[in-house]
Design a protein around this motif. Structure first.
Motif, short mmCIF file in Angstrom:
data_model
loop_
_atom_site.label_atom_id
_atom_site.label_comp_id
_atom_site.label_asym_id
_atom_site.label_seq_id
_atom_site.Cartn_x
_atom_site.Cartn_y
_atom_site.Cartn_z
N ASP A 621 84.27 49.51 43.42
CA ASP A 621 84.07 48.34 44.02
C ASP A 621 85.02 47.87 44.98
O ASP A 621 85.57 47.99 44.53
N LEU A 622 84.64 47.09 46.44
CA LEU A 622 85.13 46.76 46.92
C LEU A 622 86.31 45.01 46.91
O LEU A 622 84.81 44.26 45.99
N ILE A 623 86.83 45.13 47.00
CA ILE A 623 87.66 43.78 46.59
C ILE A 623 86.89 42.60 47.29
O ILE A 623 87.31 42.80 48.93
N ARG A 624 86.35 41.81 47.03
CA ARG A 624 86.04 40.75 47.54
C ARG A 624 87.21 39.48 48.26
O ARG A 624 87.29 38.76 46.85
N PRO A 625 87.67 39.37 48.69
CA PRO A 625 88.82 38.12 49.16
C PRO A 625 89.03 36.48 48.78
O PRO A 625 89.65 36.32 48.61
N ASP A 626 87.34 36.11 49.24
CA ASP A 626 87.39 35.23 48.70
C ASP A 626 87.82 35.33 47.43
O ASP A 626 87.10 33.13 46.60
N GLU A 627 87.56 35.55 46.32
CA GLU A 627 87.44 35.71 44.91
C GLU A 627 88.88 34.85 45.06
O GLU A 627 89.59 34.63 43.13
N TYR A 628 89.77 35.22 45.59
CA TYR A 628 91.23 35.39 44.78
C TYR A 628 92.12 33.84 46.07
O TYR A 628 92.99 34.13 45.86
N LEU A 629 90.99 33.33 46.81
CA LEU A 629 91.47 31.96 47.31
C LEU A 629 92.23 31.47 46.49
O LEU A 629 91.92 30.91 45.06
N ARG A 630 92.99 30.57 47.03
CA ARG A 630 93.73 28.83 46.35
C ARG A 630 92.92 27.92 46.10
O ARG A 630 91.87 27.63 47.18
N ALA A 631 92.93 26.97 45.36
CA ALA A 631 91.96 26.51 45.29
C ALA A 631 91.97 25.25 46.58
O ALA A 631 91.03 24.96 46.70
N GLU A 632 93.44 25.07 46.86
CA GLU A 632 92.86 23.81 48.28
C GLU A 632 92.40 25.09 49.30
O GLU A 632 91.75 24.01 49.77
N GLU A 633 92.10 25.98 49.31
CA GLU A 633 91.23 27.03 50.22
C GLU A 633 90.00 26.28 50.28
O GLU A 633 89.21 27.15 50.93
#
Length: 998
Positions: A621-633
C-alpha cells in the motif's frame, strides 16, 4: 511560452483577484480565488470553465479578495478539490477562520441560485415556472467542511524552492519550481516565483515594502547588500505580474510612526468626549496590526499611570464571530512576524523564567496578590489584557447599550457583513461618535452593475465633505480632520435567511433533482474524466515523434476540457454528438459500434482503452504522509483532528439519503441541524493553548461583569441555527447619520514611491499590471514604459510591448523573446572535450568553427518517415507524384561546429579569458581547510580568515576576493605564510571549474 489571463481584478474597482498563468506544455496555474463583498456567483463562471484543465493552485493572502471563493469552489465545482493547492501556513490557518466567519455572518456567502437554473429545473420536471424573484440559497459549507478544505492545502515556507505535483488531469509540469517570498501586507502573504524552463515569472499582487509593528516588509531587497539591490532570485524575471492599486497614493510624511500617532490621536480626541469609535477591519489579516497597536497603546497608558489619559476609562473591543480562533493561531505563528515581535516574546519569556526562579528562592513573603499582579505585567504580544474579544451579537448589543467611551474593532471593512454593520446602525445617530476608515474604497460608476457598499458610500462622503469638517487638535499640534455627515440617510440592506416552505421547498427539491440527473448523465464525471485525460497526457508526453502532424496541441486541450464541455451541453439542453466524445463514443454511448477513423490523428485512430490506475506499488500500500505529521502540524478543530474524519461521508449529488433529510451533513456524517445543536450545547468557556479563556469576557486579566452573564447563552440568531433549505430575504432600513468620518491609511499596501523605485530595480523583461482601477493602471503603465525601455531599442513600439494592462478575460502573450538553434558537433570536436565536475554537474567549454553540413532528411527523420511512407504506400488514392516525392531523398544543410583550423586557433588562444564556474560556499571552504590542518574562522559577515594571514571574502554578486598579508595575528602561529596563501588559492580552484576557450 507564457500566457497570462486575469479572470478578476484587472481594470476594476472590485478588490477580488483571480489570475490564470499558462505555461509551455499545457501547464495552467491558478493564482488566488478571490471574491468581493457581494458574493455574486456569476463572477466565478470564468474560473469554473478552467477548473478541468488546471495543474496547481497558489494562494497569496488570507483575505476575501484573494481566497473568499475557496470554500464555494471546493463544494460546488467538480474536481476542484483534486487540484494540488499551495500556500504558507499562516494563509491556511487564517484563511480557515476567515471563511468560517464569512459563512457565519452573512447568508449571501451561500450564493443565490440563479433564476435561469430554477427555470430549467421547473421545465425539466414539467411543473409550473417558479417566481423569478425567488432567491433560493445553495447549501453553505459547514465549519467542519471548511476545515477539511483547508487541510488539503500543502503548506510551504519562505525562500524554499518546491517542485509541485500536478493534478490527475494535468499534463506533466516539466520541472516547474515554485518559491514563496514574504510580501508583507498580511501575515504569511506571498510573492510567488515560478521557474519553468527559460520562463522566470514573479507574481507580486498586494505587497508592502514598509516594515510595520507586526509584519515585516516585502522580501524584495537584499539585506546583505545594504538594501540597494533586489535579491538575485527575483531580479530580472522574464515577466513580473504586479498590482497597480495604490499607484496614485503618496507616502505619509513620517512613515509608520506618524500613521500610528495619527490613529491614536484621532481615537483620543473622540473618547475624551465620551464617544464611541468604530474601526471597520478584516477578520484575519490587517486586524492583527490594529489589535497589536491598540493593545500596546492601552498598556503604555496604564503603565505610565496618568489619570488624565482618556485611555484609562475607555474600553477596547474586537468583534468578530471567529476572532478567538484567529488570535489563537496568531499566538502560534510569531516566527512569521517581524523580528521585534519575536524579541518581545523572548523578553517576556525571560522575565517569566526569572520570576519563577525568584519565587522558588523566595520564602512565603510574597502573597498571591503580588504574584498575580506581577504575572500580569509579563503578557505576550497577543495575550490581551485590555482588548476584549466579542463573538456574539448579544455581547455587541450589550456593550453599545452601556454608557461610556469605547473603541470597537469590528469586521468587515466593506460594512456589508459582520458586526461592523450592526455597530454602525446603532451609533450613527450620535454626533459624538466617530467611524475611522482604514482603506480607500472604489466608487462604482453608473455603468457598473455592482451595488455601492456602505464603506464606499462613506468614503464618497468623506471625499465630498459637503457638510463641513471638524478640526481636532493632535498631540503634535497639527489638526485632525473629521468630516460631518450632516444627517444624511444611510440605506442599509440586511439579508436574512428564512426556511423554505410549501411551493418554495418543492422548487428547491426540483432543482436538486435536476442537478443529480445532470450529474448522472454526465459521461465524463469524476473518475472517467480523470482517467481519460490522464491517458491523453501520457500519450502526448511519451511520443517521440517530432512531426507536426502527430503532435497536435489542440487534442490535449480537447481531452482536458471535455468534462466542462459536456456539462455545458447538459445545462443548455443541447444534444451530445459524436464529435463531442470523439472515439470515446464507442464506450460512452450505448448502441454505437462504429466510428469513422479516416482523417483522424493520434488517439482518434485507435479503439479507446482506459487502464485502471493502481492504488499500490510493488511493495504494498502507498504511504499516506498525513499519518506521520507532528502534533503541531495537525489541524485541530473543536478538540479533534480533522484528518481522522472521512469527508466521503458528506452528502453529494446523486447519493441516496433518508426521507426528509435535507442532504446536508457534517464531516462526521451527522445532519447539519444536529451539528448546529451540538455547537449550541457545547460549553463556551473553553481555554486556549495559553490557558486564557476565549477572550470574550476578559478585562485586564479578569472577567468582565458586563459580559459574564452572556457567556453561557446560546446564540439565537436564525442564520446560525438554520442549515436546511432556505432562501434569502432582504429588507432595507434607513438610518439618519450624524456621526463623523475620519480616515487613517492602514491598508498596508505599496504606494506610488515604492512602485516607482522597485520596478526599475527588478528590471523585468515584461511587466503586467493588474488589481487596480483604470486610472491607476494607466498612470503606472505610462511611467513604467519610460523606465523599462530596452537599451537596444529606439522605437516606441517595443517599449509599448514590454508593459501590458489586460482586461478581465483578455489573454496576453508575455513569453520570453529567445531564439534557439540546434547545432551538431563533429566527431573530432567531441573527442577533444574535457569535462569537469562541479557539484554533480558536468561543465565543458568548447570553441570551434561554425559551418554548414549536408544532412539527409530521410536519415534524420528515419523513425517518423518509415511509418509515414508505409501509410502512403497502402493508400490507394496516392498519386505517382506523391510516391516519387516520398521515396526521394531531400538534401538540405544544417549548422555544425567543427575543430578550429590551426591558423585560427593561435589567434583565438590569446584572446580567450579563463572562466570560473561554480558557487563557492565559505562554510564548505572552512571545513576543507580545517581538515588539512589550517585554522579558519569567520570574521564579520562574508569574511573568512585563514591562519591569521589570508582573508577570503564573497561579495553580494558572488565574486570571490582573496587577500594575503605578510604579518599575521599573534594568536595564529604560522610556519610558512607563503604556503598558506597558495594552499587557500588551490582549495578555491578545486571547488570551481576553471575553463578557458583556448
Amino acid at each position: 511560452m507564457f500566457n497570462f489571463t486575469p479572470l478578476l481584478g484587472a481594470h476594476s474597482l472590485s478588490p477580488a483577484s483571480q489570475s490564470l498563468l499558462e505555461l509551455d506544455g499545457g501547464v495552467k496555474v491558478l493564482v488566488d480565488v478571490g471574491w468581493d463583498e457581494h458574493f455574486t456567483v456569476s463572477k466565478l463562471r470564468a474560473l469554473e470553465r478552467h477548473v478541468p484543465s488546471l495543474s496547481i493552485i497558489l494562494l497569496t493572502h488570507a483575505t476575501p479578495s484573494h481566497l473568499g471563493a475557496f470554500a464555494h469552489c471546493c463544494k460546488n465545482f467538480l474536481q476542484f478539490t483534486q487540484i494540488p493547492i499551495y500556500a504558507t501556513t499562516p494563509v491556511i490557518s487564517l484563511g480557515r477562520t476567515l471563511l468560517q466567519d464569512v459563512y457565519a455572518s452573512t447568508p449571501l456567502a451561500s450564493t443565490v441560485i440563479s433564476a435561469d437554473s430554477l427555470a430549467e429545473s421547473s421545465f425539466a420536471s414539467g411543473s409550473n415556472p417558479t417566481d423569478p424573484t425567488l432567491q433560493l440559497l445553495l447549501t453553505p459549507p459547514t465549519t467542519e467542511e471548511i476545515a477539511y478544505y483547508f487541510s488539503l492545502i500543502h503548506p510551504l515556507k519562505y525562500s524554499q524552492p518546491h517542485e509541485p505535483l500536478p493534478s490527475a488531469f494535468s499534463p506533466p509540469l516539466n520541472g516547474l519550481k515554485i518559491t514563496a517570498y514574504n510580501a508583507g501586507h498580511t501575515l504569511g502573504g506571498t510573492i510567488w516565483h515560478l521557474q519553468h524552463g527559460m520562463e522566470s515569472i514573479v507574481y507580486a499582487v498586494d505587497w508592502n515594502q514598509v516594515r510595520e509593528n507586526v509584519l515585516g516588509g516585502a522580501a524584495w531587497l537584499d539585506a546583505s547588500g545594504g538594501g540597494a539591490e533586489v535579491i538575485e532570485q527575483l531580479r530580472k524575471p522574464t515577466a513580473l505580474i504586479c498590482s497597480s492599486r495604490g499607484a496614485g497614493k503618496d507616502l505619509l510624511t513620517g512613515g509608520r510612526r506618524r500613521r500610528d500617532d495619527l490613529l491614536l490621536d484621532t481615537i483620543r480626541a473622540t473618547i475624551a468626549k465620551g464617544g464611541t469609535v468604530l474601526i471597520p477591519t478584516d477578520t484575519s489579516a490587517r486586524v492583527l496590526e490594529l489589535a497589536y497597536l491598540l493593545e500596546h497603546a492601552w498598556r503604555k497608558e496604564h503603565t505610565d499611570g496618568s489619570s488624565e489619559s482618556p485611555f484609562g476609562s475607555a474600553r477596547l473591543y474586537l468583534a468578530s464571530k471567529n476572532v478567538g480562533a484567529t488570535m489563537r493561531y496568531a499566538r502560534s505563528m510569531l516566527e512569521w512576524m517581524d523580528e521585534n515581535v519575536v524579541k518581545e516574546l523572548e523578553a517576556v519569556e525571560a522575565a517569566t523564567t526569572s520570576k519563577k526562579q525568584h519565587k522558588r528562592n523566595d520564602s512565603k513573603q510574597l502573597g498571591n496578590r503580588d504574584n498575580k499582579s506581577s504575572a500580569g505585567n509579563t503578557a505576550g504580544p497577543f495575550d490581551f489584557k485590555y482588548l476584549r474579544l466579542l463573538e456574539r451579537k448579544k455581547q455587541v448589543d450589550r456593550i453599545i447599550a452601556t454608557k461610556g467611551a469605547r473603541v470597537i474593532l469590528a469586521s468587515d471593512t466593506s460594512l456589508e457583513w459582520g458586526f461592523s454593520r450592526e455597530v454602525l446602525r446603532q451609533i450613527a445617530n450620535d454626533t459624538s461618535n466617530l467611524i475611522i476608515l482604514t482603506k480607500s474604497y472604489g466608487i462604482p460608476d453608473n455603468v457598473s452593475k455592482d451595488r455601492e457598499s456602505l464603506g464606499a458610500l462613506l468614503w464618497s462622503w468623506y471625499q465630498e465633505r459637503r457638510d463641513g469638517v471638524a478640526l481636532e487638535p493632535g498631540a503634535d499640534g497639527q489638526n485632525l480632520e473629521q468630516v460631518h455627515t450632516g444627517g444624511r440617510e444611510l440605506q442599509m440592506t440586511t439579508a436574512e435567511r428564512v426556511p423554505l416552505q410549501g411551493i418554495e421547498l418543492v422548487a428547491y427539491q426540483q432543482y436538486l433533482a435536476t442537478q443529480r440527473r445532470l450529474q448522472n448523465q454526465m459521461p465524463l464525471g469524476n473518475g472517467s474524466a480523470l482517467e481519460t485525460a490522464a491517458d491523453a497526457v501520457d500519450e502526448t508526453s511519451s511520443t517521440s515523434s517530432s512531426s507536426s502532424e502527430e503532435s497536435d496541441p489542440e487534442r490535449q486541450g480537447k481531452a482536458l476540457n471535455t468534462s466542462a464541455t459536456v456539462a455545458n451541453l447538459n445545462r443548455n439542453k443541447t444534444g451530445l454528438t459524436k464529435e463531442t466524445f470523439g472515439v470515446n463514443v464507442l464506450l460512452r454511448q450505448p448502441g454505437v459500434y462504429d466510428y469513422d477513423v479516416r482523417g483522424k490523428k493520434g488517439r482518434e485512430q485507435m479503439f479507446p482503452f482506459v487502464s485502471k490506475r493502481r492504488r499500490a506499488d510493488d511493495f504494498g500500500d502507498l504511504i499516506r504522509p498525513d499519518e506521520y505529521l507532528r502534533a503541531e502540524e495537525r489541524d485541530e478543530i473543536d478538540g479533534r483532528d480533522m484528518r481522522d474524519d472521512s469527508t466521503n461521508k458528506n452528502s453529494k449529488l446523486g447519493q441516496k439519503r433518508k426521507w426528509g433529510d435535507t442532504g446536508l451533513q457534517g464531516a462526521n456524517g451527522s445532519n447539519g441541524l444536529g451539528a448546529a445543536k451540538k455547537r449550541r450545547e457545547q460549553k463556551p468557556n473553553v481555554t486556549d493553548t495559553n490557558g486564557i479563556p476565549n477572550g470574550d469576557t476578559t478585562l485586564n486579566g479578569s472577567y468582565d461583569p458586563d459580559l459574564d452573564d452572556l457567556s453561557n447563552d446560546s446564540e439565537s440568531d436564525l442564520d446560525e441555527a438554520l442549515y436546511g433549505p432556505s432562501k434569502v430575504v432582504t429588507r432595507v432600513q434607513s438610518v439618519e447619520a450624524h456621526l463623523k468620518i475620519a480616515y487613517v491609511d492602514f491598508a498596508g499596501l505599496h504606494d506610488q514611491r515604492s512602485l516607482s523605485m522597485l520596478i526599475p530595480l527588478i528590471q523585468p523583461r515584461k511587466l503586467i499590471l493588474v488589481s487596480g482601477d483604470t486610472p491607476e493602471t494607466t498612470v503606472l503603465a505610462n511611467e513604467c514604459r519610460q523606465k523599462l525601455i530596452p537599451a537596444s531599442s529606439d522605437s516606441a513600439e517595443k517599449a509599448q510591448n514590454c508593459v501590458f494592462t489586460p482586461l478581465n478575460g483578455q489573454t496576453v502573450d508575455a513569453s520570453v523573446d529567445t531564439n534557439a538553434w540546434t547545432v551538431k558537433l563533429s566527431n573530432a570536436l567531441v573527442k577533444r572535450l574535457r569535462w569537469q565536475n562541479v557539484r554533480g554537474l558536468g561543465i565543458v567549454t568548447l570553441m570551434g568553427h561554425l559551418g554548414a553540413m549536408a544532412v539527409d532528411d530521410q536519415e534524420s527523420t528515419d523513425n517518423t518517415s518509415k511509418k509515414r511512407q508505409k501509410l502512403l504506400k497502402e493508400d490507394t488514392q496516392e498519386t505517382n507524384a506523391q510516391k516519387t516525392l516520398s521515396e526521394a531523398k531531400i538534401q538540405h544543410t544544417a549548422p555544425i561546429l567543427d575543430v578550429l583550423p590551426a591558423s585560427m586557433a593561435a589567434a583565438t588562444r590569446s584572446v580567450a579569458q579563463p572562466l570560473h564556474v561554480g558557487d563557492l560556499r565559505l562554510a564548505d571552504l572552512r571545513k576543507i581547510l580545517q581538515s588539512t590542518g589550517h585554522t579558519a574562522d569567520f570574521r564579520g559577515e562574508g569574511t573568512l580568515l585563514i591562519d591569521g594571514l589570508v582573508a577570503v571574502r564573497k561579495t553580494a554578486t558572488g565574486r570571490i576576493e582573496l587577500e594575503g598579508g605578510g604579518l599575521g595575528l599573534p594568536e595564529y602561529p604560522v610556519r610558512n605564510p607563503e604556503s598558506s596563501f597558495y594552499a587557500v588559492k588551490r582549495r578555491i580552484y578545486d571547488g570551481l571549474a576553471v575553463i578557458a576557450g583556448g
